[in-house]
Design a protein around this motif. Structure first.
Motif, PDB file in Angstrom:
ATOM      1  N   VAL A   1      49.110 -10.491  35.652  1.00 42.79           N
ATOM      2  CA  VAL A   1      48.099 -11.294  34.969  1.00 42.79           C
ATOM      3  C   VAL A   1      48.443 -11.283  33.484  1.00 42.79           C
ATOM      4  N   LEU A   2      48.548 -12.475  32.897  1.00 42.94           N
ATOM      5  CA  LEU A   2      48.842 -12.620  31.477  1.00 42.94           C
ATOM      6  C   LEU A   2      47.577 -13.080  30.766  1.00 42.94           C
ATOM      7  N   ILE A   3      47.199 -12.394  29.692  1.00 40.35           N
ATOM      8  CA  ILE A   3      45.975 -12.758  28.985  1.00 40.35           C
ATOM      9  C   ILE A   3      46.228 -12.865  27.486  1.00 40.35           C
ATOM     10  N   HIS A   4      46.117 -14.092  26.982  1.00 37.53           N
ATOM     11  CA  HIS A   4      46.090 -14.345  25.544  1.00 37.53           C
ATOM     12  C   HIS A   4      44.612 -14.562  25.201  1.00 37.53           C
ATOM     13  N   HIS A   5      44.298 -14.899  23.951  1.00 43.18           N
ATOM     14  CA  HIS A   5      42.886 -15.077  23.623  1.00 43.18           C
ATOM     15  C   HIS A   5      42.685 -16.030  22.455  1.00 43.18           C
ATOM     16  N   THR A   6      41.458 -16.478  22.321  1.00 43.94           N
ATOM     17  CA  THR A   6      41.090 -17.341  21.197  1.00 43.94           C
ATOM     18  C   THR A   6      41.097 -16.523  19.912  1.00 43.94           C
ATOM     19  N   GLY A   7      41.351 -17.199  18.815  1.00 45.61           N
ATOM     20  CA  GLY A   7      41.297 -16.545  17.515  1.00 45.61           C
ATOM     21  C   GLY A   7      42.318 -15.445  17.319  1.00 45.61           C
ATOM     22  N   CYS A   8      43.496 -15.581  17.906  1.00 44.70           N
ATOM     23  CA  CYS A   8      44.528 -14.549  17.820  1.00 44.70           C
ATOM     24  C   CYS A   8      45.187 -14.558  16.431  1.00 44.70           C
ATOM     25  N   GLY A   9      45.449 -13.371  15.920  1.00 47.12           N
ATOM     26  CA  GLY A   9      46.101 -13.241  14.625  1.00 47.12           C
ATOM     27  C   GLY A   9      47.500 -13.830  14.586  1.00 47.12           C
TER      28      GLY A   9
ATOM     29  N   SER B   1      48.370 -17.396  13.052  1.00 49.37           N
ATOM     30  CA  SER B   1      48.560 -17.649  11.626  1.00 49.37           C
ATOM     31  C   SER B   1      49.837 -17.018  11.079  1.00 49.37           C
ATOM     32  N   LEU B   2      50.657 -16.432  11.951  1.00 48.21           N
ATOM     33  CA  LEU B   2      51.901 -15.805  11.503  1.00 48.21           C
ATOM     34  C   LEU B   2      53.114 -16.611  11.957  1.00 48.21           C
ATOM     35  N   SER B   3      54.129 -16.606  11.128  1.00 50.03           N
ATOM     36  CA  SER B   3      55.386 -17.257  11.482  1.00 50.03           C
ATOM     37  C   SER B   3      56.513 -16.256  11.256  1.00 50.03           C
ATOM     38  N   GLU B   4      57.722 -16.718  11.465  1.00 46.67           N
ATOM     39  CA  GLU B   4      58.885 -15.861  11.228  1.00 46.67           C
ATOM     40  C   GLU B   4      59.022 -15.507   9.744  1.00 46.67           C
TER      41      GLU B   4
ATOM     42  N   PHE C   1      52.496 -18.331  17.174  1.00 44.45           N
ATOM     43  CA  PHE C   1      52.304 -19.603  17.866  1.00 44.45           C
ATOM     44  C   PHE C   1      51.123 -20.351  17.258  1.00 44.45           C
ATOM     45  N   THR C   2      51.038 -21.636  17.536  1.00 40.19           N
ATOM     46  CA  THR C   2      49.910 -22.440  17.062  1.00 40.19           C
ATOM     47  C   THR C   2      49.064 -22.963  18.202  1.00 40.19           C
TER      48      THR C   2
END
Length: 165
Positions: free
Chosen positions: A87-95, A98-101, A122-123
């Motif tokens: 089971v893979l779980i991402h979420h809303t409002g993840c930090g 807003s991050l990039s390389e 990711f966006t």
């Protein structure tokens, strides 16, 4: 408040251990499932999924993204410890939204050494779950990829929303 946060945690462990009884389990999860999720402190995975001690393996990292180390943990979970579902779980409002390389480049400038890992920012959380699903389902190291499902956890409602490939 006396002591550090770590001191408080150690004291809490002492209270826990005083009442602890060995449940007599081994390292094999009862439900034969591994859950990969973000490390976000707002997500109480066991409560959100109705899990008890011993039910699952839990792999957490920033974003819940599937990295080489995540595949390593899942390979051990499946091949050595009997899990069959993921089971893979991402979420809303993840930090990580807003991050990039650029974060890696900033670290390199600050400390004089480039991190060997990718930020995996990711966006679009839905698309990132789809990418994670693909990585797990196509990994040659994972023999059990038939029951792999991905979700986005809403940190405001506590509900899971399934993402399909």
């Amino acid at each position: 408040m006396d002591g550090t946060v770590v001191d408080r945690l150690v004291e809490a462990n002492e209270r826990y251990a005083a009442a602890f009884t060995d449940p007599g389990m081994d390292a094999r999860p009862v439900l034969e499932v591994a859950v990969v999720a973000c490390m976000d402190a707002r997500i109480d995975l066991h409560a959100a999924l109705g899990l008890e001690l011993g039910d699952c393996h839990t792999v957490r990292n920033a974003g819940g993204v599937v990295t080489d180390d995540t595949i390593r943990s899942l390979a051990i979970s499946q091949r050595a410890l009997g899990t069959r579902s993921v089971v893979l779980i991402h979420h809303t409002g993840c930090g990580l939204e807003s991050l990039s390389e650029d974060f890696r480049h900033e670290l390199e400038r600050e400390v004089g050494q480039r991190p060997t890992w990718a930020v995996e920012g990711f966006t679009d959380v839905d698309q990132d779950v789809r990418q994670s699903l693909r990585k797990v389902r196509t990994s040659p190291f994972l023999p059990h990829t038939d029951d792999v499902r991905g979700f986005v956890f809403d940190v405001r409602t506590g509900l899971l929303r399934e993402i399909t490939a």
